[in-house]
Design a protein around this motif. Structure first.
Motif, PDB file in Angstrom:
ATOM      1  N   GLY A   1       0.831  -1.192   0.000  1.00  0.00           N
ATOM      2  CA  GLY A   1       0.000   0.000   0.000  1.00  0.00           C
ATOM      3  C   GLY A   1       0.864   1.240   0.000  1.00  0.00           C
ATOM      4  N   GLY A   2       0.333   2.326   0.540  1.00  0.00           N
ATOM      5  CA  GLY A   2       1.056   3.588   0.553  1.00  0.00           C
ATOM      6  C   GLY A   2       2.204   3.596   1.552  1.00  0.00           C
TER       7      GLY A   2
ATOM      8  N   CYS B   1       1.480   4.185   5.369  1.00  0.00           N
ATOM      9  CA  CYS B   1       1.053   3.083   6.238  1.00  0.00           C
ATOM     10  C   CYS B   1       2.256   2.457   6.938  1.00  0.00           C
ATOM     11  CB  CYS B   1       0.316   2.027   5.417  1.00  0.00           C
ATOM     12  SG  CYS B   1      -1.244   2.581   4.718  1.00  0.00           S
TER      13      CYS B   1
ATOM     14  N   GLU C   1      -0.084   7.242  -7.402  1.00  0.00           N
ATOM     15  CA  GLU C   1      -1.386   7.426  -8.031  1.00  0.00           C
ATOM     16  C   GLU C   1      -1.586   6.407  -9.150  1.00  0.00           C
ATOM     17  OE1 GLU C   1       0.770   9.748  -7.406  1.00  0.00           O
ATOM     18  OE2 GLU C   1      -0.186  11.440  -6.379  1.00  0.00           O
TER      19      GLU C   1
ATOM     20  N   THR D   1      -2.517   3.048  -7.818  1.00  0.00           N
ATOM     21  CA  THR D   1      -3.876   3.078  -7.303  1.00  0.00           C
ATOM     22  C   THR D   1      -4.881   2.865  -8.424  1.00  0.00           C
ATOM     23  OG1 THR D   1      -3.177   4.599  -5.563  1.00  0.00           O
ATOM     24  CG2 THR D   1      -5.537   4.445  -5.996  1.00  0.00           C
TER      25      THR D   1
ATOM     26  N   THR E   1      -3.422  -3.502   2.729  1.00  0.00           N
ATOM     27  CA  THR E   1      -3.935  -2.301   3.379  1.00  0.00           C
ATOM     28  C   THR E   1      -5.321  -1.985   2.824  1.00  0.00           C
ATOM     29  OG1 THR E   1      -2.971  -0.877   1.689  1.00  0.00           O
ATOM     30  CG2 THR E   1      -1.608  -1.348   3.630  1.00  0.00           C
ATOM     31  N   CYS E   2      -5.940  -0.963   3.372  1.00  0.00           N
ATOM     32  CA  CYS E   2      -7.259  -0.536   2.880  1.00  0.00           C
ATOM     33  C   CYS E   2      -7.212  -0.259   1.378  1.00  0.00           C
ATOM     34  CB  CYS E   2      -7.708   0.723   3.616  1.00  0.00           C
ATOM     35  SG  CYS E   2      -7.878   0.534   5.400  1.00  0.00           S
ATOM     36  N   LEU E   3      -6.167   0.455   0.940  1.00  0.00           N
ATOM     37  CA  LEU E   3      -6.074   0.868  -0.462  1.00  0.00           C
ATOM     38  C   LEU E   3      -5.937  -0.323  -1.391  1.00  0.00           C
ATOM     39  CD1 LEU E   3      -5.841   3.014  -2.634  1.00  0.00           C
ATOM     40  CD2 LEU E   3      -3.421   3.288  -2.039  1.00  0.00           C
ATOM     41  N   SER E   4      -4.993  -1.223  -1.115  1.00  0.00           N
ATOM     42  CA  SER E   4      -4.782  -2.354  -2.014  1.00  0.00           C
ATOM     43  C   SER E   4      -5.973  -3.307  -2.013  1.00  0.00           C
ATOM     44  CB  SER E   4      -3.494  -3.096  -1.645  1.00  0.00           C
ATOM     45  OG  SER E   4      -3.504  -3.533  -0.305  1.00  0.00           O
TER      46      SER E   4
ATOM     47  N   THR F   1      -9.139  -2.322  -1.473  1.00  0.00           N
ATOM     48  CA  THR F   1     -10.250  -1.633  -2.115  1.00  0.00           C
ATOM     49  C   THR F   1     -10.178  -1.736  -3.633  1.00  0.00           C
ATOM     50  OG1 THR F   1     -10.476  -0.086  -0.266  1.00  0.00           O
ATOM     51  CG2 THR F   1     -11.397   0.600  -2.378  1.00  0.00           C
ATOM     52  N   ILE F   2      -8.976  -1.652  -4.178  1.00  0.00           N
ATOM     53  CA  ILE F   2      -8.856  -1.733  -5.634  1.00  0.00           C
ATOM     54  C   ILE F   2      -8.797  -3.186  -6.114  1.00  0.00           C
ATOM     55  CG2 ILE F   2      -7.697   0.498  -5.754  1.00  0.00           C
ATOM     56  CD1 ILE F   2      -5.072  -0.982  -6.288  1.00  0.00           C
TER      57      ILE F   2
END
Length: 469
Positions: free
Chosen positions: A45-46, A49, A74, A77, A106-109, A111-112
């Motif tokens: 993730g970012g 984190c 970006e 993402t 993580t939340c980001l990875s 979510t996508i």
């Protein structure tokens, strides 16, 4: 121009979590993975984190904590983080030469929809590198639970990735949960004195609390070897501390028609390794339960040293009872920690008036009542509480004592009542990672802390003071 516009009122009150009584799932997973020998965790993730997790753990453990990141941009993402994942693995292998690479999401990875297992498979297929490390992945988006869900998910992932079946042995699996480094050492002393062969997972007693080095080590020594984890499927039994664990949480519910629960649960279902699940052994009652399980599984008797510890603990209960009986306490932290600590305080005559956690299981009240049968119905047990809710409730109900981590210090200071620091995190004291909680000796130290906190408060608020009890 908006003079006659209607005023729109919300029909539902919205309250943001102001100061959560929990942490993120990848943080818990990172701690568990640091308990595997030669393991380097990568946060998929970012960069923020991984930076947050490193900083948080360093503050508590007072050790360098290396956690890598796939460093989303970006572009990643939008188009997926496969290239970032491969770059991160290459960098970690090149710089650290790890035995294990642990990838946690993580939340980001999540979510996508990144498929981390597929990325690792592609890396293994395409790389020119030889002697690759072992790989393990854990799904840990923070919108599905707390750091404890991430911790147990990581342990479960390691067991599923590495354990094997075969002819049954005489060794035990010990799943201690998230306890202090000193707790892990004390458990190992006990098991060694019992003469028990065991596999403890995780074991970060050295990796997150190591002795001073003559030169810097990229990967600290210690941790549970993968070769040991491979034998978990042939153990005589498992002992698992905790009754909430991640069974009741969002991440512990059904995934693809399968329960994503604990490592011990998996071993019982997959290999028939009997699981002895019990509360964390804090207090005489809970420690007796743990010792009884060890004696039942092994046929061995508790060594005399620990019988002496138990006797001294009960004697100290009698010595200190008059200073703490009837005092009102607020207990807070991870769910299984809160249950065990509440049981201990109830055992010594302290009235827990609020047991609070940021956990999401919805089972805290049920477990408090089961483990505190005499006063359980009088204890307010609250899931999904934040520290500001604890503060507001405490201002109104005026406890005598706070028991938990350092994050509630500001509340104790405002109310001018003592705080007994234990659990995680301890950010404002040295030695927070070495606080003992488990067993007769850990309970002894906790009991002394509770009693002395109340004695000191009485001394500090006496008009004349006193120096003799």
């Amino acid at each position: 121009m908006f003079e006659n516009a209607p005023i729109i009122k919300s029909t539902k009150e919205f309250t943001a979590t102001r100061n959560a009584c929990k942490l993120c799932a990848p943080l818990g997973a990172s701690i568990a993975f640091k308990g595997i020998r030669g393991c380097v965790p990568i946060i998929h993730g970012g960069q923020g984190c991984a930076t947050y997790i490193r900083r948080y753990l360093i503050s508590h453990f007072k050790e360098p904590v290396d956690i890598a990141s796939s460093n989303f941009t970006e572009e990643a993402t939008v188009f997926g983080g496969g290239a970032n994942c491969h770059t991160a693995i290459n960098n970690v292998i090149g710089q650290y030469k790890p035995e294990v690479v642990a990838m946690t999401t993580t939340c980001l990875s999540e979510t996508i929809g990144d498929d981390v297992k597929m990325y690792i498979h592609e890396f293994q297929k395409d790389t020119q590198l030889k002697d690759l490390p072992r790989f393990v992945t854990a799904s840990t988006p923070s919108y599905q639970g707390s750091h404890m869900d991430g911790f147990h998910e990581a342990v479960s992932a390691a067991v599923k990735a590495f354990s094997k079946g075969g002819e049954k042995g005489t060794h035990l699996n010990i799943f201690p949960g998230f306890v202090s480094t000193e707790d892990l050492r004390q458990l190992k002393y006990l098991l060694n004195d019992f003469g028990i062969d065991y596999v403890m997972l995780p074991d970060y007693s050295e990796t997150l609390d190591n002795p001073i080095w003559e030169s810097y080590k990229r990967i600290p020594e210690g941790g549970t070897p993968v070769s040991k984890i491979e034998t978990c499927g042939t153990a005589a039994a498992s002992i698992e501390f905790g009754t909430i664990l991640n069974f009741g949480s969002l991440s512990g519910r059904v995934k693809n028609n399968k329960l994503s629960a604990t490592g011990a649960h998996y071993l019982e279902n997959e290999f028939g390794v009997k699981n002895y699940r019990m509360p964390m052994p804090i207090g005489v009652k809970n420690t007796d339960r743990f010792i009884k399980a060890l004696e039942e599984i092994t046929g061995k008797e508790l060594p005399a040293r620990y019988k002496g510890e138990r006797g001294r603990l009960i004697d100290s209960y009698a010595d200190g009872h008059k200073y703490i009986f009837g005092k009102k306490a607020v207990v807070y932290g991870e769910e299984d920690f809160v249950i065990a600590m509440t049981t201990f305080l109830d055992e010594i005559g302290v009235e827990v008036i609020l047991a609070a956690t940021g956990g999401e299981s919805g089972r805290l009240e049920e477990q408090i009542r089961e483990n505190c049968p005499e006063r359980g119905e009088q204890i307010l047990a609250k899931n999904m509480f934040d520290y500001e809710k604890i503060r507001e409730w405490s201002i109104e109900n005026k406890p005598d004592l706070f028991v938990g981590n350092s994050k509630a210090y500001y509340i104790a200071r405002e109310l001018d009542v003592p705080i007994v620091r234990c659990g995680f995190p301890i950010h404002d004291r040295i030695g927070g990672q070495r606080i003992k909680h488990l067993g007769y000796s850990g309970t002894q130290e906790l009991f002394d802390q509770v009693v002395n906190a109340m004695i000191q408060y009485k001394q500090d608020h006496s008009a004349v003071g006193y120096k003799y009890m």
